[in-house]
Design a protein around this motif. Structure first.
Motif, PDB file in Angstrom:
ATOM      1  N   TRP B  34       0.779  -1.237   0.000  1.00 46.59           N
ATOM      2  CA  TRP B  34       0.000   0.000   0.000  1.00 46.59           C
ATOM      3  C   TRP B  34       0.809   1.285   0.000  1.00 46.59           C
ATOM      4  CZ3 TRP B  34      -4.985  -1.154  -0.743  1.00 46.59           C
ATOM      5  CH2 TRP B  34      -5.450  -2.402  -0.325  1.00 46.59           C
ATOM      6  N   LEU B  36       2.853   3.029  -1.936  1.00 45.51           N
ATOM      7  CA  LEU B  36       2.783   4.029  -2.995  1.00 45.51           C
ATOM      8  C   LEU B  36       1.434   4.717  -3.043  1.00 45.51           C
ATOM      9  CD1 LEU B  36       4.705   2.450  -5.931  1.00 45.51           C
ATOM     10  CD2 LEU B  36       5.082   4.675  -4.890  1.00 45.51           C
ATOM     11  N   LEU B  37       0.396   3.934  -2.800  1.00 46.81           N
ATOM     12  CA  LEU B  37      -0.938   4.519  -2.794  1.00 46.81           C
ATOM     13  C   LEU B  37      -1.024   5.606  -1.748  1.00 46.81           C
ATOM     14  CD1 LEU B  37      -3.384   3.332  -4.528  1.00 46.81           C
ATOM     15  CD2 LEU B  37      -1.446   1.820  -4.289  1.00 46.81           C
ATOM     16  N   CYS B  40       1.012   8.661  -2.813  1.00 49.97           N
ATOM     17  CA  CYS B  40       0.302   9.400  -3.862  1.00 49.97           C
ATOM     18  C   CYS B  40      -0.785  10.295  -3.286  1.00 49.97           C
ATOM     19  CB  CYS B  40      -0.376   8.446  -4.835  1.00 49.97           C
ATOM     20  SG  CYS B  40       0.765   7.630  -5.930  1.00 49.97           S
ATOM     21  N   TRP B 104       8.590   9.428  -9.642  1.00 52.63           N
ATOM     22  CA  TRP B 104       7.506   8.475  -9.748  1.00 52.63           C
ATOM     23  C   TRP B 104       6.498   8.885 -10.806  1.00 52.63           C
ATOM     24  CZ3 TRP B 104       6.338   9.327  -3.973  1.00 52.63           C
ATOM     25  CH2 TRP B 104       5.251  10.175  -3.762  1.00 52.63           C
TER      26      TRP B 104
END
Lengths: 122, 122
Positions: B34, B36-37, B40, B104
């Motif tokens: 989770w 990167l989510l 972000c 990213w």
DNA sequence: TATGGTACAGACAAATTTGTAAGTAATGAG
DNA sequence: CTCATTACTTACAAATTTGTCTGTACCATA
């Protein structure tokens, strides 16, 4: 290539996340213990199985095989078998994988910088 | 924060790899289901725990907590507790994490491109 | 005929990550 | 006193990844 339970929340979550986020999708491609190491070694051209094995400290043949298979499926490496005995197989980056190189070089720089920051905290 | 066996080959390998490769080091930071989510969602500013939870489809409070804790340890997010009742805690990217954003974003573009390639193979 | 090198494959086990289902502290509102 | 809210925590179980070890096909060479 251990099969995954097709009904697990775990897999459903992963699928959902990967579907909905290109970034996570990308990171999943290169995630896994050994994948990046393998890709790095191939940065300067083809290598055969045994060369990879010998250059990657600690990897077992099984792991190398598994990860190469996945990278192949994902279209990141190309596998070429030469019809010889003893067998000779070599691996190289595909063109889409080569496009990653400048990105991972930045990421690597970032990693180096971050690592220093962490060593002397403030 | 499940403890890891300090003597396992698994951990030794991971440590060795991460030590010797800034790229793998970097990818390890943002690996995990989770992370990167979460990062972000924080790209545009602070969010509180419940906001993150509600915006990330499928995550449980446990997982959110665990991953936030790791991100905090790694110096990628900053946690601020407000002395109120009911409690209010918010999270934001640190400056080093912000430096990751342009990287990213490229990786995300690459992911999108790769995904298309895979859909219509040739 | 026995041996050796190469690139794997398979069975099994250990380690690690992720998910499930509870429960908790603090306190203001009613 | 009771309840609701928020941001967690804990114990446990399921799923997944990684590692260990043994075995295979191929044929050239000794």
């Amino acid at each position: 290539m251990s099969k995954r339970k097709e009904t697990s929340t775990n897999l459903l979550n992963e699928n959902y996340i990967v579907e909905s986020c290109d970034l996570t999708y990308a990171v999943c491609m290169i995630g896994g213990r050994w994948k990046l190491l393998i890709l790095c070694k191939l940065e300067n051209g083809k290598l055969r199985f045994s060369e990879l094995r010998d250059r990657i400290n600690g990897i077992t043949e099984r792991m190398l095989t598994l990860q190469l298979r996945e990278l192949e499926k994902e279209g990141l490496v190309k596998r070429t078998v030469h019809a010889e005995v003893p067998p000779r197989v070599d691996y190289e980056l595909t063109s889409i994988a080569k496009e990653l190189v400048p990105i991972w070089s930045q990421l690597s720089d970032w990693g180096g910088k971050h690592r220093k920051l962490m060593n002397k905290p403030r």
